[in-house]
Write an enzyme that holds these catalytic residues in place. Structure first.
Site: not given
Lengths: 343, 387
Positions: B243, B125-126, B128, B370-371
């Site tokens: 996801e 997966q690209g 970030s 999670n933030e």
């Protein structure tokens, strides 16, 4: 596999929600604190009319012949409204208990209780008070493994004061009579069933209390402005309330599964562990109690000083949470019970 | 409500269990996030595919067995119960595939899916970039339209198993004038294309599980676009639903961890610190709660024919923090032995708990921190005002 309530169950829930929205605003809860029970009595009559109090009674006794599973969503609504009154002790514990005993006791009392003509109070060992003992027409009390039907005229009641003043009750001093309703193995079995039902019914109420606390806090955090913005736009507030949403969301299916297990036998058992209905009930009570306590804690913190005032309604719900989280086994007690079963 | 499995589901479980018991390697494979381990895992993936267990929920023509969502959950429970190897194909089959099913052309489905299922193409997966992490809409990698296709430039990073993969799915800015969520397009890129360079990067635990991927005028044809040009954000969000939600972390995984933890407690016996009982039971309840929540979600999806909704954010917070807590309890149970890592002669369970702990710590970071998830829950579930 269908882990979902039926449309009929959801409709009954909605009808109860509507009744409570009309008949049980916060002012009714507050009035009950002052000893004015006219509001809660009206709510009770409404619940009787809808068949909720006699939901688990047989049709022969004027009930609906339904199960714990059908009651669980309703109890959550009653918790959401913080409606005062011993609904768990009556509809969830006493009615099925009297039905189980059967005979003339059931014939005499179940129809009256279901219709709201009589009130019954239940004393379970380990509890700090017998809820609504003073106004009851019949007391169901255990002495060891023996279950007795006791005439309120024969007992002396020491009134206790709950942190939640709308929960009224006391300790009952009494002498067991010569004719218990059940003894020995049977008495023990009835007691265990009563304890499971009381814990699960209370867990369902705690979910509703937690939902209400979350809802009112979301509303408050949206309306209240500081630094020129709603406080609910700040991540410090958002993250607290997201944690409450997560805790409630994951406690809920535990409560629903436990209700199913009580109604139909242990379901979705993890085969590696020794799971029983009792373990399922303990999981539900522990998770719902913790989630509701988290909801109370964060609701207070997000409200700030106004939430700490006696004048604001928040404490009515918070104190119910504290009382119910401790009733019929707190979270640690239930986890220890699970530990003994699975470890 | 009916919490019994149907005879068909029970039969499916028995068949899966029997095959797994007969085929799962007796010794755990080396980590799939190392070169040597990855090769061993590929062999396993091909065995799964040959026996039609690689992608149970897919249509038969793509290598599946058209299992229902419940059967898929059952398969996953059996998979983790059997201690089967981690899925090095998961970014393809669990993250990209649902998006291909939803947005792909017929030709894309027919060419991509069977090779993905057979572990012939291995997808990473690209998303970030060095300056686009939680703020994913800050993507700078560019796609420039040319005759017959697109030219890609820029850099992707923290690409899981990128060094061992053959293909990348990623977001590129196809409209240089557009900002933030607009003007992004979802591309499917072979990593052996001219102008693509992959550098492996070691993770916290020392495995080469990360990569950075550089694009220097790399050409891809027009059919490398998944979904519409400029629709990349929408297409990508369908992947994040998968996801965070159902497909990446099925309940079977945590039930298996909780079961191993109970087993560790029993082996620790009298020496275990009594205070840990409460932590252990908390973790065990959480694993059960996650399973039940998933069954309820799937029941609702089936009954109302709806896709996974915002509950995927509730899910992601819950499973990732549960996973950390389960491993923390295990390490506390191990006491001083907790520090003995994989390869150490006296490491308990081959050092699996410390290894698992380090992996669990990634959970609250990947797939959207999670933030960020808490912001999503607060704004889209609870309706709190945006900043």
């Amino acid at each position: 596999m269908r882990f979902r309530f039926t449309d009929e169950q959801l409709e009954l829930r909605d009808a109860v929600r509507d009744l409570l929205a009309n008949e049980c605003p916060a002012s009714v809860v507050r009035a009950a604190w002052e000893g004015d029970m006219s509001g809660p009595d009206k709510v009770w009559a409404g619940l009787c009319d809808m068949g909720v109090v006699g939901l688990m009674a047989t049709e022969a006794h004027g009930g609906l012949g339904l199960s714990d599973l059908d009651l669980t969503l309703i109890l959550t609504e009653v918790g959401r409204a913080a409606a005062p009154g011993p609904l768990v002790e009556t509809a969830v514990v006493a009615v099925p208990l009297l039905e189980k005993i059967g005979g003339s006791v059931a014939e005499t009392w179940v129809p009256r209780v279901a219709q709201g003509e009589s009130r019954v109070a239940v004393g379970l060992p380990g509890e700090s008070l017998v809820l609504d003992a003073s106004g009851a027409d019949l007391l169901l009390l255990w002495h060891g493994d023996a279950l007795h039907a006791v005439d309120p005229a024969e007992v002396s009641i020491t009134v206790e004061t709950s942190v939640d003043r709308s929960r009224r009750g006391g300790r009952v001093a009494w002498e067991p009579g010569p004719q218990p309703l059940a003894v020995g193995e049977e008495g023990r079995r009835l007691l265990d069933a009563a304890l499971e039902r009381a814990a699960l019914g209370t867990a369902a109420m705690l979910l509703g209390l937690g939902r209400h606390l979350l809802d009112v806090t979301v509303t408050y955090a949206t309306d209240r402005h500081q630094f020129g913005v709603p406080i609910g736009s700040q991540q410090a507030i958002k993250h607290k309330l997201a944690d409450v949403a997560v805790a409630l969301a994951f406690a809920e299916p535990l409560v629903h599964r436990a209700a199913y297990s009580l109604a139909r036998g242990p379901a979705l058992v993890d085969e590696s562990a020794r799971e029983t209905t009792a373990v399922h009930v303990s999981m539900a009570k522990a998770a719902a109690g913790d989630a509701a306590e988290l909801a109370a804690r964060h609701a207070l913190q997000c409200h700030g000083a106004i939430g700490y005032s006696f004048e604001h309604d928040l404490h009515l719900w918070m104190k119910r949470v504290w009382a119910l989280a401790a009733a019929y086994g707190d979270a640690r007690m239930h986890r220890e019970r699970i530990a003994r079963a699975i470890l | 409500m009916d919490l019994e499995f149907t005879p068909v589901e029970t039969e499916f479980r028995a068949e899966a269990r029997a095959w797994l018991e007969a085929n799962v390697p007796g010794e755990p494979l080396p980590s799939g996030d190392t070169r040597e381990g990855f090769a061993a895992h590929l062999e396993w993936e091909r065995r799964l595919f040959d026996a039609q267990w690689a992608v149970v929920s897919w249509p038969r023509e793509y290598g599946g067995r058209e299992a229902t969502l419940f059967e898929w959950l059952i398969f996953e429970e059996e998979y983790y119960r059997a201690g089967a190897p981690s899925r090095v194909t998961q970014n393809g089959i669990f993250l990209l595939a649902p998006t291909v099913f939803e947005f792909g052309t017929q030709i894309q489905k027919d060419t991509l899916l069977p090779r993905m299922a057979a572990a012939e193409d291995l997808w990473c997966q690209g998303w970030s970039e060095p300056d686009a992490g939680s703020d994913l809409a800050g993507i700078k990698a560019r796609a420039t339209k040319v005759d017959g296709g697109w030219v890609l430039d820029g850099q992707k990073t923290w690409t899981t198993r990128g060094a061992f993969s053959t293909h990348l799915f990623g977001l590129f800015r196809s409209d240089p004038e557009a900002e933030r969520h607009r003007g992004l397009t979802y591309f499917l890129v072979p990593l052996d294309a001219d102008g693509v360079t992959v550098h492996g990067v070691d993770r916290l635990d020392g495995d080469e599980g990360f990569a950075e991927v550089f694009f220097d005028a790399a050409f891809v044809p027009d059919d490398a676009v998944l979904g519409g040009i400029g629709d990349g954000w929408k297409v990508a969000m369908s992947t994040t639903g998968s996801e965070r939600g159902l497909t990446l972390r099925s309940p079977g995984r945590f039930i298996a961890t909780a079961t191993r933890l109970v087993d560790l407690w029993r082996r620790s016996g009298e020496t275990a610190e009594p205070g840990l009982r409460d932590d252990l039971v908390r973790g065990w309840i959480d694993a059960q709660a996650y399973r039940l929540f998933t069954y309820a979600t799937v029941s609702d999806m089936v009954a109302t024919a709806r896709p996974m909704g915002v509950e995927s954010s509730l899910n992601k917070i819950f499973w990732s923090e549960m996973d950390v807590a389960l491993h923390e309890t295990a390490l506390a149970l191990l006491g001083a032995d907790a520090e003995l890592d994989a390869g150490s002669p006296h490491a308990s369970d081959g050092g699996a708990w410390m290894k698992g702990y380090q992996f669990a710590l990634a959970g609250p970071i990947y797939a959207g921190t999670n933030e960020i998830q808490r912001n999503v829950v607060a704004e889209r579930v609870l309706g709190l005002p945006r900043k």
